[in-house]
Design an enzyme around this catalytic site. Structure first.
Site, PDB file in Angstrom:
ATOM      1  N   ILE A  13       0.794  -1.109  -0.135  1.00 13.02           N
ATOM      2  CA  ILE A  13       0.213   0.240  -0.289  1.00 13.02           C
ATOM      3  C   ILE A  13       0.594   1.410  -0.252  1.00 13.02           C
ATOM      4  CG2 ILE A  13      -1.760   0.850   1.402  1.00 13.02           C
ATOM      5  CD1 ILE A  13      -2.336  -1.667   2.637  1.00 13.02           C
ATOM      6  N   THR A  20      -6.032  -0.706  10.726  1.00 17.74           N
ATOM      7  CA  THR A  20      -7.128  -2.055   9.891  1.00 17.74           C
ATOM      8  C   THR A  20      -8.394  -2.573  10.826  1.00 17.74           C
ATOM      9  OG1 THR A  20      -7.214  -4.533   9.275  1.00 17.74           O
ATOM     10  CG2 THR A  20      -5.677  -4.090  10.987  1.00 17.74           C
ATOM     11  N   ASP A  21      -9.075  -2.405   9.880  1.00 14.95           N
ATOM     12  CA  ASP A  21     -10.647  -3.300  10.090  1.00 14.95           C
ATOM     13  C   ASP A  21     -10.172  -4.512  11.144  1.00 14.95           C
ATOM     14  OD1 ASP A  21     -10.277  -4.533   8.321  1.00 14.95           O
ATOM     15  OD2 ASP A  21     -12.008  -4.442   7.646  1.00 14.95           O
ATOM     16  N   GLU A  22      -8.923  -5.365  11.405  1.00 18.86           N
ATOM     17  CA  GLU A  22      -8.991  -6.305  11.961  1.00 18.86           C
ATOM     18  C   GLU A  22      -8.980  -6.104  13.336  1.00 18.86           C
ATOM     19  OE1 GLU A  22      -6.530  -9.156  10.518  1.00 18.86           O
ATOM     20  OE2 GLU A  22      -7.038  -9.296   8.596  1.00 18.86           O
ATOM     21  N   TYR A  77      -1.174 -10.645  15.365  1.00 17.97           N
ATOM     22  CA  TYR A  77      -1.372  -8.961  14.150  1.00 17.97           C
ATOM     23  C   TYR A  77      -2.535  -8.372  14.992  1.00 17.97           C
ATOM     24  CZ  TYR A  77      -2.629  -6.032  10.088  1.00 17.97           C
ATOM     25  OH  TYR A  77      -3.018  -4.813   9.513  1.00 17.97           O
ATOM     26  N   ALA A 131      -4.237  -7.728  17.219  1.00 17.28           N
ATOM     27  CA  ALA A 131      -4.073  -7.225  18.462  1.00 17.28           C
ATOM     28  C   ALA A 131      -2.281  -6.130  18.306  1.00 17.28           C
ATOM     29  CB  ALA A 131      -3.489  -8.869  19.747  1.00 17.28           C
ATOM     30  N   SER A 132      -1.287  -6.512  17.933  1.00 15.93           N
ATOM     31  CA  SER A 132      -0.684  -5.430  17.877  1.00 15.93           C
ATOM     32  C   SER A 132      -1.058  -4.272  16.589  1.00 15.93           C
ATOM     33  CB  SER A 132       0.741  -6.147  17.302  1.00 15.93           C
ATOM     34  OG  SER A 132       0.563  -5.874  15.622  1.00 15.93           O
ATOM     35  N   LYS A 133      -1.576  -4.457  16.183  1.00 14.30           N
ATOM     36  CA  LYS A 133      -2.024  -2.640  15.229  1.00 14.30           C
ATOM     37  C   LYS A 133      -2.675  -2.482  16.417  1.00 14.30           C
ATOM     38  CE  LYS A 133      -1.734  -1.748  11.629  1.00 14.30           C
ATOM     39  NZ  LYS A 133      -1.043  -1.035  10.844  1.00 14.30           N
ATOM     40  N   ASP A 172      -7.114 -24.524   8.129  1.00 12.91           N
ATOM     41  CA  ASP A 172      -8.241 -23.680   8.410  1.00 12.91           C
ATOM     42  C   ASP A 172      -7.702 -23.048   9.316  1.00 12.91           C
ATOM     43  OD1 ASP A 172      -9.567 -21.537   8.848  1.00 12.91           O
ATOM     44  OD2 ASP A 172     -11.188 -22.632   9.372  1.00 12.91           O
ATOM     45  N   HIS A 183      -9.510 -18.289  12.865  1.00 11.00           N
ATOM     46  CA  HIS A 183      -9.709 -17.605  11.740  1.00 11.00           C
ATOM     47  C   HIS A 183     -11.154 -16.581  11.899  1.00 11.00           C
ATOM     48  CE1 HIS A 183      -9.513 -18.121   7.372  1.00 11.00           C
ATOM     49  NE2 HIS A 183      -9.622 -16.847   7.749  1.00 11.00           N
TER      50      HIS A 183
HETATM   51  P1  NAD Z   1       3.010  -4.973   3.459  1.00 11.43           P
HETATM   52  O1  NAD Z   1       3.523  -6.336   4.340  1.00 11.43           O
HETATM   53  O2  NAD Z   1       2.921  -5.062   1.453  1.00 11.43           O
HETATM   54  O3  NAD Z   1       4.449  -3.698   3.672  1.00 11.43           O
HETATM   55  C1  NAD Z   1       4.851  -3.140   5.028  1.00 11.43           C
HETATM   56  C2  NAD Z   1       6.335  -2.218   4.722  1.00 11.43           C
HETATM   57  O4  NAD Z   1       6.834  -1.649   5.991  1.00 11.43           O
HETATM   58  C3  NAD Z   1       7.523  -3.064   4.213  1.00 11.43           C
HETATM   59  O5  NAD Z   1       8.187  -2.280   2.678  1.00 11.43           O
HETATM   60  C4  NAD Z   1       8.495  -3.620   4.402  1.00 11.43           C
HETATM   61  O6  NAD Z   1       9.983  -3.467   4.418  1.00 11.43           O
HETATM   62  C5  NAD Z   1       7.570  -2.204   5.933  1.00 11.43           C
HETATM   63  N1  NAD Z   1       8.559  -2.564   7.350  1.00 11.43           N
HETATM   64  C6  NAD Z   1       8.277  -3.495   7.745  1.00 11.43           C
HETATM   65  N2  NAD Z   1       9.097  -3.439   9.170  1.00 11.43           N
HETATM   66  C7  NAD Z   1       9.691  -2.337   9.158  1.00 11.43           C
HETATM   67  C8  NAD Z   1      10.011  -1.421  10.434  1.00 11.43           C
HETATM   68  N3  NAD Z   1      10.450  -1.838  10.973  1.00 11.43           N
HETATM   69  N4  NAD Z   1      10.920  -0.545   9.711  1.00 11.43           N
HETATM   70  C9  NAD Z   1      10.668  -0.057   9.034  1.00 11.43           C
HETATM   71  N5  NAD Z   1       9.749  -0.752   7.260  1.00 11.43           N
HETATM   72  C10 NAD Z   1       9.581  -1.475   8.212  1.00 11.43           C
HETATM   73  O7  NAD Z   1       1.875  -4.027   4.192  1.00 11.43           O
HETATM   74  P2  NAD Z   1       0.949  -3.709   3.588  1.00 11.43           P
HETATM   75  O8  NAD Z   1      -0.436  -4.684   2.795  1.00 11.43           O
HETATM   76  O9  NAD Z   1       1.160  -2.186   2.265  1.00 11.43           O
HETATM   77  O10 NAD Z   1       0.407  -2.399   4.785  1.00 11.43           O
HETATM   78  C11 NAD Z   1       0.682  -1.420   4.610  1.00 11.43           C
HETATM   79  C12 NAD Z   1      -0.267  -1.349   6.242  1.00 11.43           C
HETATM   80  O11 NAD Z   1      -1.273  -0.928   5.925  1.00 11.43           O
HETATM   81  C13 NAD Z   1      -0.009  -2.130   7.558  1.00 11.43           C
HETATM   82  O12 NAD Z   1       0.121  -1.222   9.030  1.00 11.43           O
HETATM   83  C14 NAD Z   1      -1.014  -2.554   7.331  1.00 11.43           C
HETATM   84  O13 NAD Z   1      -1.831  -3.011   8.655  1.00 11.43           O
HETATM   85  C15 NAD Z   1      -2.103  -1.601   6.962  1.00 11.43           C
HETATM   86  N6  NAD Z   1      -3.186  -2.747   6.680  1.00 11.43           N
HETATM   87  C16 NAD Z   1      -3.164  -3.223   5.145  1.00 11.43           C
HETATM   88  C17 NAD Z   1      -4.184  -3.759   4.527  1.00 11.43           C
HETATM   89  C18 NAD Z   1      -4.435  -4.863   3.631  1.00 11.43           C
HETATM   90  O14 NAD Z   1      -5.307  -5.288   3.074  1.00 11.43           O
HETATM   91  N7  NAD Z   1      -3.101  -4.850   3.084  1.00 11.43           N
HETATM   92  C19 NAD Z   1      -5.519  -3.364   5.254  1.00 11.43           C
HETATM   93  C20 NAD Z   1      -5.634  -2.208   6.214  1.00 11.43           C
HETATM   94  C21 NAD Z   1      -4.627  -1.803   6.642  1.00 11.43           C
HETATM   95  O1  DAU Z   2      -8.558  -6.369   6.679  1.00 11.28           O
HETATM   96  C1  DAU Z   2      -7.376  -5.780   6.196  1.00 11.28           C
HETATM   97  C2  DAU Z   2      -6.605  -6.703   6.825  1.00 11.28           C
HETATM   98  O2  DAU Z   2      -6.173  -7.742   5.489  1.00 11.28           O
HETATM   99  C3  DAU Z   2      -4.738  -6.211   7.149  1.00 11.28           C
HETATM  100  O3  DAU Z   2      -5.442  -5.811   7.835  1.00 11.28           O
HETATM  101  C4  DAU Z   2      -4.108  -7.498   6.412  1.00 11.28           C
HETATM  102  O4  DAU Z   2      -2.512  -6.595   6.763  1.00 11.28           O
HETATM  103  C5  DAU Z   2      -4.027  -8.316   5.388  1.00 11.28           C
HETATM  104  O5  DAU Z   2      -2.637  -9.164   5.575  1.00 11.28           O
HETATM  105  C6  DAU Z   2      -5.671  -8.990   5.574  1.00 11.28           C
HETATM  106  O6  DAU Z   2      -5.362  -9.669   6.210  1.00 11.28           O
HETATM  107  P1  DAU Z   2      -6.886 -11.482   5.955  1.00 11.28           P
HETATM  108  O7  DAU Z   2      -6.328 -12.075   7.071  1.00 11.28           O
HETATM  109  O8  DAU Z   2      -7.704 -11.325   5.370  1.00 11.28           O
HETATM  110  O9  DAU Z   2      -5.978 -11.826   3.944  1.00 11.28           O
HETATM  111  P2  DAU Z   2      -5.366 -12.347   3.267  1.00 11.28           P
HETATM  112  O10 DAU Z   2      -4.986 -11.960   2.250  1.00 11.28           O
HETATM  113  O11 DAU Z   2      -4.293 -13.498   4.443  1.00 11.28           O
HETATM  114  O12 DAU Z   2      -6.382 -13.711   3.600  1.00 11.28           O
HETATM  115  C7  DAU Z   2      -7.690 -13.606   2.830  1.00 11.28           C
HETATM  116  C8  DAU Z   2      -8.563 -14.296   3.483  1.00 11.28           C
HETATM  117  O13 DAU Z   2      -8.234 -15.431   2.318  1.00 11.28           O
HETATM  118  C9  DAU Z   2      -8.408 -15.137   4.969  1.00 11.28           C
HETATM  119  O14 DAU Z   2     -10.022 -15.508   5.044  1.00 11.28           O
HETATM  120  C10 DAU Z   2      -7.520 -16.118   4.716  1.00 11.28           C
HETATM  121  C11 DAU Z   2      -7.752 -16.693   3.472  1.00 11.28           C
HETATM  122  N1  DAU Z   2      -6.450 -17.489   2.871  1.00 11.28           N
HETATM  123  C12 DAU Z   2      -5.804 -16.754   3.197  1.00 11.28           C
HETATM  124  C13 DAU Z   2      -4.551 -17.053   2.336  1.00 11.28           C
HETATM  125  C14 DAU Z   2      -2.880 -16.384   1.911  1.00 11.28           C
HETATM  126  C15 DAU Z   2      -6.829 -18.446   2.038  1.00 11.28           C
HETATM  127  O15 DAU Z   2      -8.348 -19.009   2.021  1.00 11.28           O
HETATM  128  N2  DAU Z   2      -5.818 -19.642   1.856  1.00 11.28           N
HETATM  129  C16 DAU Z   2      -4.387 -18.575   1.570  1.00 11.28           C
HETATM  130  O16 DAU Z   2      -3.401 -19.615   1.181  1.00 11.28           O
END
Ligand code: NAD
Ligand code: DAU
Length: 348
Positions: free
Chosen positions: A12, A125-127, A151, A153-155, A273, A277
């Site tokens: 992102i 995140t919505d989580e 994850y 809980a840390s967020k 699973d 989950h």
């Molecule tokens: P990502 O895992 O793709 O990227 C995380 C980035 O942070 C990487 O470039 C990594 O190198 C960097 N990073 C990790 N630890 C670090 C540290 N200690 N110091 C400096 N850089 C560090 O994550 P993403 O999916 O792009 O998510 C970005 C943010 O958005 C996160 O905070 C995540 O919780 C939040 N978010 C993600 C989603 C989603 O669906 N992916 C949805 C809602 C919120």
């Molecule tokens: O809701 C926002 C969150 O969405 C972000 O905060 C997280 O950073 C991001 O990783 C994402 O979390 P999810 O756990 O929802 O995403 P993930 O892509 O890991 O999994 C999406 C759903 O698919 C989940 O119900 C688990 C399932 N899944 C995932 C993988 C990787 C599978 O069924 N098979 C798989 O191999």
């Protein structure tokens, strides 16, 4: 505006950096990223000759480095993406999640307070809200936090700290909470890119449990526009939810991908699973719509088509990420230059 973007080499964060350059070419961006396993400098390669973007390799837990950056580069605002972001990894080992997401965020907040930055946008995140039953109403910003994975809980802890800094010290913090993103540059450990790349390669598609878990999907560009709106127009101390109003089961998403890629459903494998989950997420985002005049523009159909197209048209990105070759990109391009200079370099 001078913006410090943490985690700008991740999924992102990189999309956000590209979007900011298109919208605000007069701004200056410094990307701070540790380049962990999912940080990929190639995600910013096309900005290599852009004088408005600089890259610093560093850890957000490094208080001296963060303080020095805020001081020497005169940052007006921080957009904080850097995190450990994958739920499955947090189940295997929670400690890095506490370190980066809780300690690292607190280090940044403390540095921002001392440097008196004008805005701290904390990307969450919505989580953090926990899980929903099939007929429960979607999460609002008032829904009590009830995280259930390490994850989440840390967020949630980092959200509490960010809002505590707003309340206690008056730091102008804004928190955003978004649902599941998809789009270009997503690391193929997450559902969508994993399924797309597996389908393209005729590999099995692992679906956890019964595949009936529900997520609300949003195209990453819509999320990035929401973060930008919250950064520039959000109320200090406020929380804004973002979502795509597109709830789907995982199995529906996998079927849609197989159809777009043109591969049979027989590639699907139901596997064990995920522990603990969460069954369903859904997000009410009307506060962002009313206060920030933000609206998701991408339909799920268009966003999925665009995402599949992007992965098809970037075989070299996919190959370098899958082979691990992307991890040498930084060393090839930076090691010497950084050792010689101020440790701030142009991207790419
Ligand atoms: P990502 O895992 O793709 O990227 C995380 C980035 O942070 C990487 O470039 C990594 O190198 C960097 N990073 C990790 N630890 C670090 C540290 N200690 N110091 C400096 N850089 C560090 O994550 P993403 O999916 O792009 O998510 C970005 C943010 O958005 C996160 O905070 C995540 O919780 C939040 N978010 C993600 C989603 C989603 O669906 N992916 C949805 C809602 C919120
Ligand atoms: O809701 C926002 C969150 O969405 C972000 O905060 C997280 O950073 C991001 O990783 C994402 O979390 P999810 O756990 O929802 O995403 P993930 O892509 O890991 O999994 C999406 C759903 O698919 C989940 O119900 C688990 C399932 N899944 C995932 C993988 C990787 C599978 O069924 N098979 C798989 O191999």
């Amino acid at each position: 505006m001078n913006l410090l973007v943490t985690g700008g080499c991740g999924f992102i964060g990189a999309n956000f950096v590209h979007e900011q350059r298109r919208q605000y070419p007069q701004d200056r961006l410094v990307v701070l990223d540790a380049l962990t396993y999912c940080g990929n400098l190639r995600n910013l390669e096309s900005l290599s000759s852009d004088p408005g973007v600089a890259f610093v390799r560093g850890d957000i837990c490094d208080a001296d480095r963060v303080a020095q950056l805020l001081r020497d580069d005169h940052m007006d605002a921080i957009v904080h993406f850097a995190a450990e972001s994958h739920v499955d990894r947090s189940i295997l080992g929670p400690l890095p999640f506490v370190q980066t997401n809780v300690v690292g965020t607190t280090v940044l907040l403390e540095a921002a307070r001392k440097a008196q930055v004008q805005r701290f946008l904390h990307v969450s995140t919505d989580e953090v809200y926990g899980t929903l039953g099939p007929t429960d109403p979607p999460f609002t910003e008032e829904t009590p936090l009830a995280p259930r994975s390490p994850y989440a809980a840390s967020k949630a802890a980092s959200d509490h700290l960010a809002l505590a800094y707003a309340h206690t010290y008056g730091l102008p913090v804004v928190v955003t909470r978004c649902s599941n993103n998809y789009g270009p540059f997503q690391f193929p450990e997450k559902l969508l890119p994993l399924m797309i790349l597996s389908a393209l390669a005729d590999q099995p598609l692992p679906v956890y449990g019964d595949g009936q878990q529900v997520r609300d999907w949003i195209y990453v560009e819509d999320h990035c526009r929401g973060i930008d709106a919250a950064l520039r127009r959000g109320r200090p101390g406020a929380v804004y939810n973002f979502g795509g109003r597109a709830e789907r089961t995982n199995l529906e998403m996998v079927h849609a991908i197989l159809e777009l890629v043109g591969k049979p459903r027989s590639l699907i494998r139901f596997v064990a699973d995920r522990l603990g989950h969460d069954r369903r997420y859904a997000v009410e985002c009307s506060r962002a719509e009313h206060e920030l005049d933000w609206h998701a523009r991408w339909s799920l159909d268009d966003g999925l088509r665009e995402t599949v197209r992007w992965y098809r048209e970037h075989p070299s990105w996919c190959q370098s990420v899958q082979s691990g070759e992307y991890r040498t990109f930084y060393d090839r391009n930076y090691t010497t230059r950084l050792a010689e200079s101020t440790e701030v370099a142009q991207c790419g």
